[in-house]
Design an enzyme around this catalytic site. Structure first.
Site, PDB file in Angstrom:
ATOM      1  N   SER A  66       0.832  -1.207   0.000  1.00 44.15           N
ATOM      2  CA  SER A  66       0.000   0.000   0.000  1.00 44.15           C
ATOM      3  C   SER A  66       0.868   1.260   0.000  1.00 44.15           C
ATOM      4  O   SER A  66       2.035   1.230   0.399  1.00 44.15           O
ATOM      5  CB  SER A  66      -0.892  -0.031   1.241  1.00 44.15           C
ATOM      6  OG  SER A  66      -0.065  -0.029   2.385  1.00 44.15           O
TER       7      SER A  66
ATOM      8  N   GLU B 221      -8.259   4.287  -2.749  1.00 43.22           N
ATOM      9  CA  GLU B 221      -8.175   2.884  -3.167  1.00 43.22           C
ATOM     10  C   GLU B 221      -9.163   2.056  -2.342  1.00 43.22           C
ATOM     11  O   GLU B 221      -9.182   2.160  -1.124  1.00 43.22           O
ATOM     12  CB  GLU B 221      -6.750   2.348  -2.956  1.00 43.22           C
ATOM     13  CG  GLU B 221      -6.606   0.910  -3.386  1.00 43.22           C
ATOM     14  CD  GLU B 221      -5.163   0.413  -3.363  1.00 43.22           C
ATOM     15  OE1 GLU B 221      -4.422   0.740  -2.416  1.00 43.22           O
ATOM     16  OE2 GLU B 221      -4.784  -0.330  -4.297  1.00 43.22           O
TER      17      GLU B 221
ATOM     18  N   CYS C  68      -3.469  -4.547  -8.036  1.00 45.84           N
ATOM     19  CA  CYS C  68      -3.049  -3.138  -8.084  1.00 45.84           C
ATOM     20  C   CYS C  68      -3.368  -2.550  -9.446  1.00 45.84           C
ATOM     21  O   CYS C  68      -3.303  -1.346  -9.626  1.00 45.84           O
ATOM     22  CB  CYS C  68      -1.572  -3.011  -7.770  1.00 45.84           C
ATOM     23  SG  CYS C  68      -0.563  -3.732  -9.044  1.00 45.84           S
TER      24      CYS C  68
END
Ligand code: NAD
Length: 483
Positions: free
Chosen positions: A227, A383, A282
């Protein structure tokens, strides 16, 4: 029997000195499938010492011999292909086909490493000055390490380790404690290929083990994937401790669809991008920007397709979408859907509170579509890392480009169109590292660097491809005059 994992240090599996073990659950069945040590600094130190001690002999092992180990590794990975895929499903929750895709990509990284003998060449110029020759030679640097995420537990470590060691470095992996089992299996395989002791090492654990890796004076470089908040910590800490670092962070990937796009093909691609791996890639498409008249048909088709997705346990071949990684992730994702709703988005397909018969305790979030999303909403900015697709509407191509470029992330972006001019403009103007044109998941193959810009990447040399040869070697300059 639940496996209590060990670290792999200096050519053997060893008990960690951890005083805590982290439970590893199958996210679909909720069954306890492993216990992962929360390794201490002492464990990391032991692994780095072993890798450091192995370096001199390993770097002087001929590069062709080093590459031979990769041939052996490749053969075993092919033989164990299904076993590895199964472990990935059990610990991560993705579907079997997605796990197979992951293992295939990992094998491609080994293929790339096999070509290191022709990639780590230097260069030379004779008579750079009178009677003087100048050479740049590539040399390995020492101990490298990777700190890796849960979402591709097998593939991501292999983006780095095969190339690093074939270049002559020694290695340490610190996998995600949420998904440590596929690396446990990988090191069983590494044990079979019989590398010299200390060349590859594995230390399980969480933030403390990562910190020890980043601060260790004998670690020369760190590859991180995870992250953005942690990527920032890793980039800063490694910089402070004088290490090479490449830190791949989080993402918020946009997909623009022009009215001239082939709608059926585009929707099939967008479905795979948004809901493949339950949105935990991702490179997952998270926001679709429908341009002009594309909006109505796109929304209708997405809704139809997403409503029909078969959600279930990844080991069942009919499953099209598996679980998210944990109950905590499910709560977080559902909370983000509710936040979007409270900010004014319409939940036109709601995957909250989803349960699957026979797997009632599993961490399932159904496919979710939010409509009427605007740039100021959290669901457009942050996200989510779950099976949630937001739909935005842009008047024209330029507005779509502006919307996308507002994002603080820059991992990937895609455009669906049949117009070459828009395609070129998109590639040219979008500030993201991986661009797809009529491709929903623009995943760099092993011989290309994996892009990433803005808060999706910290560093300069990316993972994979020629960048990885640069990252894992240094160029030493030799200037010679023979009198
Ligand atoms: P994460 O950042 O929580 O964890 C990644 C790794 O960092 C793990 O090994 C974890 O143990 C370790 N870690 C966690 N906290 C730490 C701390 N404070 N200090 C040091 N190390 C720490 O990420 P995750 O949840 O495992 O993975 C999902 C994230 O990874 C998503 O944001 C996703 O976008 C990102 N990701 C990015 C890429 C890419 O190529 N850019 C690829 C895959 C995943």
């Amino acid at each position: 029997m639940v496996k209590r994992l060990k670290n792999y240090i200096n050519g053997r599996f060893v008990e960690a000195s951890a005083d805590r073990y982290i439970p590893v659950h199958n996210p679909a069945t909720c069954q306890l499938i492993g216990e992962c040590p929360d390794s201490s600094r002492a464990d990391v130190d032991q692994a780095v010492k072993a890798a450091h001690a192995a370096f001199d002999e390993w770097r002087s092992t001929p590069v062709l011999s080093r590459a031979q180990y990769m041939h052996r590794l490749r053969n075993i990975l092919e033989e164990r292909f299904e076993d590895i895929s199964r472990v990935v499903v059990e610990e991560n929750g993705k579907t079997r086909d997605e796990a197979r895709g992951e293992v295939r990509r990992a094998i491609e990284s080994v293929d790339f490493a096999i070509s290191v003998p022709s990639l780590m060449r230097g260069y030379k110029v004779e008579d750079i000055s009178s009677g003087i020759d100048e050479t740049a030679e590539r040399q390995p640097l020492g101990v490298f390490a990777a700190i890796t995420p849960f979402n591709f537990p097998f593939m991501v470590p292999l983006w780095f380790l095969p190339t690093a060691i074939t270049c002559g470095n020694t290695y340490l992996i610190k996998p995600s404690p949420q998904t440590p089992l596929s690396m446990d299996l990988f090191y069983e395989i590494m044990d079979e290929i019989d590398l010299p002791e200390g060349v590859v090492n594995l230390v399980h654990g969480g933030a403390e083990a990562s910190q020890a890796v980043m601060e260790h004076p004998d670690v020369v470089g760190v590859s991180f994937v995870g992250s953005t908040p942690v990527a920032k910590i890793v980039y800063e800490t490694c910089g402070k401790h004088g290490k090479r670092v490449q830190a791949q962070g989080g993402a918020k990937n946009y997909i623009a669809v022009m009215p001239d796009a082939d709608m059926a093909a585009s929707v099939a691609n967008i479905m795979g991008s948004a809901f493949g791996c339950a949105g935990q890639r991702c490179l997952a498409g998270s926001v679709v920007v429908a341009v002009g008249d594309a909006y109505e048909p796109l929304k209708a088709e997405l809704l139809k397709r997403a409503s029909g997705l078969r959600v279930g346990y990844g080991l069942e071949e009919t499953t099209q979408m598996g679980t998210v990684i944990s109950d905590a992730a499910k709560q977080r994702i559902e909370g983000m859907i509710s936040a979007g709703e409270n900010e004014g988005a319409q939940v036109v397909l709601d995957g909250r509170g989803s349960t699957i018969e026979g797997f009632e305790a599993g961490s399932f979030v159904g496919p979710t579509i939010l409509d009427g999303v605007t740039s100021d909403m959290s669901v457009a900015r942050d996200e989510i890392f779950g099976p949630v697709l937001s739909i935005m509407h842009a008047e024209d191509f330029d507005s779509a480009v502006d919307m996308i470029n507002q994002s603080r992330y820059g991992n990937a972006a895609s455009l669906f169109t049949s117009n070459g001019k828009y395609a070129r403009e998109f590639k040219y103007r979008i500030r993201a590292g991986n661009i797809g044109i009529n491709v929903g998941v623009a995943a760099a193959t092993a011989s290309f660097p994996f892009g990433g810009q803005k808060e999706s990447f910290f560093g300069d040399l990316h993972g994979q491809g020629p960048d990885s040869i640069e990252f894992f070697t240094d160029k030493k300059i030799l200037i010679e005059r023979w009198l």
